[in-house]
Design a protein around this motif. Structure first.
Motif, PDB file in Angstrom:
ATOM      1  N   MET A 101      60.423  39.746  39.016  1.00  0.00           N
ATOM      2  CA  MET A 101      59.750  40.740  38.177  1.00  0.00           C
ATOM      3  C   MET A 101      58.260  40.763  38.487  1.00  0.00           C
ATOM      4  O   MET A 101      57.615  39.732  38.552  1.00  0.00           O
ATOM      5  CB  MET A 101      59.982  40.407  36.695  1.00  0.00           C
ATOM      6  CG  MET A 101      59.288  41.362  35.744  1.00  0.00           C
ATOM      7  SD  MET A 101      59.566  40.896  34.026  1.00  0.00           S
ATOM      8  CE  MET A 101      58.536  42.117  33.204  1.00  0.00           C
ATOM      9  N   SER A 102      57.709  41.951  38.692  1.00  0.00           N
ATOM     10  CA  SER A 102      56.294  42.093  38.992  1.00  0.00           C
ATOM     11  C   SER A 102      55.454  41.799  37.766  1.00  0.00           C
ATOM     12  O   SER A 102      55.784  42.202  36.641  1.00  0.00           O
ATOM     13  CB  SER A 102      56.020  43.519  39.485  1.00  0.00           C
ATOM     14  OG  SER A 102      54.646  43.725  39.681  1.00  0.00           O
ATOM     15  N   ARG A 103      54.349  41.086  37.966  1.00  0.00           N
ATOM     16  CA  ARG A 103      53.402  40.797  36.895  1.00  0.00           C
ATOM     17  C   ARG A 103      52.167  41.675  37.064  1.00  0.00           C
ATOM     18  O   ARG A 103      51.739  41.959  38.174  1.00  0.00           O
ATOM     19  CB  ARG A 103      52.985  39.323  36.904  1.00  0.00           C
ATOM     20  CG  ARG A 103      54.136  38.342  36.663  1.00  0.00           C
ATOM     21  CD  ARG A 103      54.777  38.560  35.287  1.00  0.00           C
ATOM     22  NE  ARG A 103      55.689  37.488  34.921  1.00  0.00           N
ATOM     23  CZ  ARG A 103      56.960  37.419  35.283  1.00  0.00           C
ATOM     24  NH1 ARG A 103      57.456  38.344  36.081  1.00  0.00           N
ATOM     25  NH2 ARG A 103      57.725  36.423  34.889  1.00  0.00           N
ATOM     26  N   ARG A 104      51.583  42.083  35.939  1.00  0.00           N
ATOM     27  CA  ARG A 104      50.341  42.854  35.984  1.00  0.00           C
ATOM     28  C   ARG A 104      49.182  41.875  35.931  1.00  0.00           C
ATOM     29  O   ARG A 104      49.021  41.147  34.937  1.00  0.00           O
ATOM     30  CB  ARG A 104      50.278  43.842  34.833  1.00  0.00           C
ATOM     31  CG  ARG A 104      48.989  44.668  34.803  1.00  0.00           C
ATOM     32  CD  ARG A 104      49.107  45.826  33.849  1.00  0.00           C
ATOM     33  NE  ARG A 104      50.090  46.790  34.348  1.00  0.00           N
ATOM     34  CZ  ARG A 104      50.512  47.843  33.634  1.00  0.00           C
ATOM     35  NH1 ARG A 104      50.066  48.043  32.405  1.00  0.00           N
ATOM     36  NH2 ARG A 104      51.389  48.684  34.150  1.00  0.00           N
ATOM     37  N   ILE A 105      48.394  41.843  36.985  1.00  0.00           N
ATOM     38  CA  ILE A 105      47.320  40.859  37.109  1.00  0.00           C
ATOM     39  C   ILE A 105      46.011  41.573  37.410  1.00  0.00           C
ATOM     40  O   ILE A 105      45.919  42.371  38.344  1.00  0.00           O
ATOM     41  CB  ILE A 105      47.632  39.836  38.218  1.00  0.00           C
ATOM     42  CG1 ILE A 105      48.950  39.105  37.905  1.00  0.00           C
ATOM     43  CG2 ILE A 105      46.486  38.840  38.373  1.00  0.00           C
ATOM     44  CD1 ILE A 105      49.388  38.113  38.977  1.00  0.00           C
ATOM     45  N   VAL A 106      44.985  41.275  36.613  1.00  0.00           N
ATOM     46  CA  VAL A 106      43.645  41.798  36.840  1.00  0.00           C
ATOM     47  C   VAL A 106      42.870  40.778  37.671  1.00  0.00           C
ATOM     48  O   VAL A 106      42.885  39.581  37.363  1.00  0.00           O
ATOM     49  CB  VAL A 106      42.917  42.063  35.510  1.00  0.00           C
ATOM     50  CG1 VAL A 106      41.461  42.472  35.760  1.00  0.00           C
ATOM     51  CG2 VAL A 106      43.641  43.142  34.715  1.00  0.00           C
ATOM     52  N   VAL A 107      42.178  41.236  38.718  1.00  0.00           N
ATOM     53  CA  VAL A 107      41.349  40.369  39.547  1.00  0.00           C
ATOM     54  C   VAL A 107      39.926  40.920  39.517  1.00  0.00           C
ATOM     55  O   VAL A 107      39.691  42.066  39.918  1.00  0.00           O
ATOM     56  CB  VAL A 107      41.851  40.304  41.000  1.00  0.00           C
ATOM     57  CG1 VAL A 107      40.975  39.357  41.811  1.00  0.00           C
ATOM     58  CG2 VAL A 107      43.311  39.860  41.046  1.00  0.00           C
ATOM     59  N   ALA A 108      38.982  40.118  39.041  1.00  0.00           N
ATOM     60  CA  ALA A 108      37.589  40.547  38.935  1.00  0.00           C
ATOM     61  C   ALA A 108      36.709  39.690  39.834  1.00  0.00           C
ATOM     62  O   ALA A 108      36.787  38.458  39.795  1.00  0.00           O
ATOM     63  CB  ALA A 108      37.113  40.451  37.486  1.00  0.00           C
ATOM     64  N   GLY A 109      35.856  40.344  40.620  1.00  0.00           N
ATOM     65  CA  GLY A 109      34.947  39.590  41.474  1.00  0.00           C
ATOM     66  C   GLY A 109      34.520  40.381  42.693  1.00  0.00           C
ATOM     67  O   GLY A 109      34.720  41.599  42.779  1.00  0.00           O
ATOM     68  N   ALA A 110      33.929  39.690  43.649  1.00  0.00           N
ATOM     69  CA  ALA A 110      33.323  40.342  44.808  1.00  0.00           C
ATOM     70  C   ALA A 110      34.352  40.740  45.856  1.00  0.00           C
ATOM     71  O   ALA A 110      35.292  40.003  46.143  1.00  0.00           O
ATOM     72  CB  ALA A 110      32.282  39.420  45.433  1.00  0.00           C
ATOM     73  N   VAL A 111      34.132  41.924  46.410  1.00  0.00           N
ATOM     74  CA  VAL A 111      34.835  42.398  47.595  1.00  0.00           C
ATOM     75  C   VAL A 111      33.753  42.697  48.624  1.00  0.00           C
ATOM     76  O   VAL A 111      32.858  43.506  48.373  1.00  0.00           O
ATOM     77  CB  VAL A 111      35.667  43.657  47.306  1.00  0.00           C
ATOM     78  CG1 VAL A 111      36.343  44.150  48.575  1.00  0.00           C
ATOM     79  CG2 VAL A 111      36.695  43.375  46.222  1.00  0.00           C
ATOM     80  N   SER A 112      33.803  42.038  49.760  1.00  0.00           N
ATOM     81  CA  SER A 112      32.714  42.109  50.731  1.00  0.00           C
ATOM     82  C   SER A 112      33.213  42.530  52.107  1.00  0.00           C
ATOM     83  O   SER A 112      34.383  42.330  52.448  1.00  0.00           O
ATOM     84  CB  SER A 112      32.027  40.743  50.858  1.00  0.00           C
ATOM     85  OG  SER A 112      31.591  40.254  49.603  1.00  0.00           O
ATOM     86  N   PHE A 113      32.294  43.093  52.894  1.00  0.00           N
ATOM     87  CA  PHE A 113      32.615  43.416  54.280  1.00  0.00           C
ATOM     88  C   PHE A 113      32.131  42.264  55.152  1.00  0.00           C
ATOM     89  O   PHE A 113      30.946  41.930  55.147  1.00  0.00           O
ATOM     90  CB  PHE A 113      31.943  44.710  54.717  1.00  0.00           C
ATOM     91  CG  PHE A 113      32.398  45.173  56.072  1.00  0.00           C
ATOM     92  CD1 PHE A 113      33.607  45.832  56.211  1.00  0.00           C
ATOM     93  CD2 PHE A 113      31.642  44.923  57.206  1.00  0.00           C
ATOM     94  CE1 PHE A 113      34.050  46.242  57.462  1.00  0.00           C
ATOM     95  CE2 PHE A 113      32.085  45.326  58.457  1.00  0.00           C
ATOM     96  CZ  PHE A 113      33.282  45.988  58.582  1.00  0.00           C
ATOM     97  N   TYR A 114      33.055  41.649  55.882  1.00  0.00           N
ATOM     98  CA  TYR A 114      32.747  40.442  56.642  1.00  0.00           C
ATOM     99  C   TYR A 114      32.884  40.656  58.138  1.00  0.00           C
ATOM    100  O   TYR A 114      33.758  41.387  58.612  1.00  0.00           O
ATOM    101  CB  TYR A 114      33.676  39.305  56.230  1.00  0.00           C
ATOM    102  CG  TYR A 114      33.043  38.320  55.280  1.00  0.00           C
ATOM    103  CD1 TYR A 114      32.546  37.103  55.729  1.00  0.00           C
ATOM    104  CD2 TYR A 114      32.914  38.624  53.927  1.00  0.00           C
ATOM    105  CE1 TYR A 114      31.953  36.202  54.859  1.00  0.00           C
ATOM    106  CE2 TYR A 114      32.331  37.733  53.051  1.00  0.00           C
ATOM    107  CZ  TYR A 114      31.844  36.523  53.528  1.00  0.00           C
ATOM    108  OH  TYR A 114      31.246  35.635  52.666  1.00  0.00           O
ATOM    109  N   THR A 115      32.023  39.954  58.872  1.00  0.00           N
ATOM    110  CA  THR A 115      32.149  39.825  60.316  1.00  0.00           C
ATOM    111  C   THR A 115      32.432  38.357  60.620  1.00  0.00           C
ATOM    112  O   THR A 115      31.704  37.470  60.158  1.00  0.00           O
ATOM    113  CB  THR A 115      30.865  40.254  61.037  1.00  0.00           C
ATOM    114  OG1 THR A 115      30.620  41.638  60.750  1.00  0.00           O
ATOM    115  CG2 THR A 115      31.001  40.067  62.540  1.00  0.00           C
TER     116      THR A 115
END
Length: 310
Positions: free
Chosen positions: A1-15
């Motif tokens: 069963m799929s769970r509803r999960i909130v993820v809060a934080g940084a999303v960055s562009f990496y090299t």
């Protein structure tokens, strides 16, 4: 069963840059062994892991109106993670990682562009409606959301990464509010088993504690006294250890949310992290639930189960 999960934080562009060795010797110019670019950051990686494993993920982050932001937006769209929880900022967070042939890495995260953003509480609260779990990374713009979020009645999980002190002032909102607390072993002042014992003693809200042990695997404990140690497995050659801790944490949360079985959760987490670090860009490669189950059966990591505090 799929769970509803909130993820809060940084999303960055990496090299990510393949180098020969640490320390890096100066040269006016130098051709890397390899180079890869893409979207990373703790929240971005955890969200991608959970989505690949089949969870209903709501990502709350800040993405800038710049070239890096356009790349981030496009990639989040492809991953089905672009939703109303993404707030627009002026500039995106970014970073560079240097990686040696044995997979060791040195990261240079540039989070200043998003650190000063005030993430709207009303937007976060709306994303948290009917959620089964709130993954609140310790990014600076998430900090003011943590204590109000603890009053929503939804379990909170956090990885406090390179923590050194149980009384750490910056991480205190997360330590006081989270039911699941992970960290790295790298800067702990005591043994991981003693650390989790002291963590439970000091923070009564914590139900599960985990410690990533790098090349030695991982450890997890429950408030009831169970202590689990899972040794590392590397189904393939180690190429890049960037994000191994995020993979460990995210996979553990997926299995824990579905089963509340810390043993199965930690075994799956160690296997997934060990598989991911066989990629040049581990963040871009995640197993589905079925693939992870098959790999776990083929590469079951050695596991020791005991008791903490004895």
């Amino acid at each position: 069963m799929s769970r509803r999960i909130v993820v809060a934080g940084a999303v960055s562009f990496y090299t990510q840059v393949g180098i020969q060795e640490f320390p890096v010797r100066y040269a006016p110019t130098w051709a890397p062994r390899w180079l890869a670019t893409g979207v990373s950051g703790a929240a971005g990686h955890i969200a991608r892991v959970l989505r690949a494993l089949g969870d209903d993920v709501r990502l709350c982050s800040v993405v800038g109106r710049d070239a890096a932001g356009a790349a981030i937006t496009a990639e989040l769209g492809r991953e089905r993670l672009l939703g109303p929880g993404i707030v627009e900022g002026s500039t995106s967070s970014s970073g560079v990682t240097l990686v040696t042939p044995d997979g060791r890495r040195m990261g240079f995260p540039h989070l200043a562009p998003v650190n000063g953003v005030t993430y709207p509480w009303d937007l976060f609260a709306s994303q948290a409606q009917e959620a089964d779990l709130l993954v609140m990374t310790n990014a600076k713009f998430v900090r003011d959301l943590v204590r109000p979020a603890a009053r929503l009645g939804v379990p909170i999980a956090v990885d406090v990464h390179l923590i050194t002190d149980l009384g750490d002032a910056y991480n205190l909102p997360w330590l006081e509010s989270a039911e699941i607390i992970f960290c790295s072993h790298e800067c702990l002042p005591v043994s991981p088993s003693l650390w989790v014992e002291r963590l439970f003693d000091r923070y009564p809200r914590c139900r599960v504690a985990g410690v990533g042990l790098g090349g030695q695997g991982a450890l997890a404990a429950t408030r009831e006294g169970t202590l689990i140690r899972v040794e590392a497995v590397t189904p393939r050659e180690v190429v890049n250890t960037l994000g191994a801790g995020d993979a460990l944490f995210g996979t553990f949360l997926h299995v824990w949310a579905a089963t509340e079985d810390p043993i199965r959760a930690l075994q799956a987490a160690v296997v997934h992290a060990g598989w991911k670090i066989g990629h040049r860009a581990p963040v871009s490669a995640s197993l589905t639930c079925e693939e992870l189950s098959a790999l776990k059966n083929a590469s079951m990591p050695p596991t020791v189960i005991g008791r903490w505090g004895t």
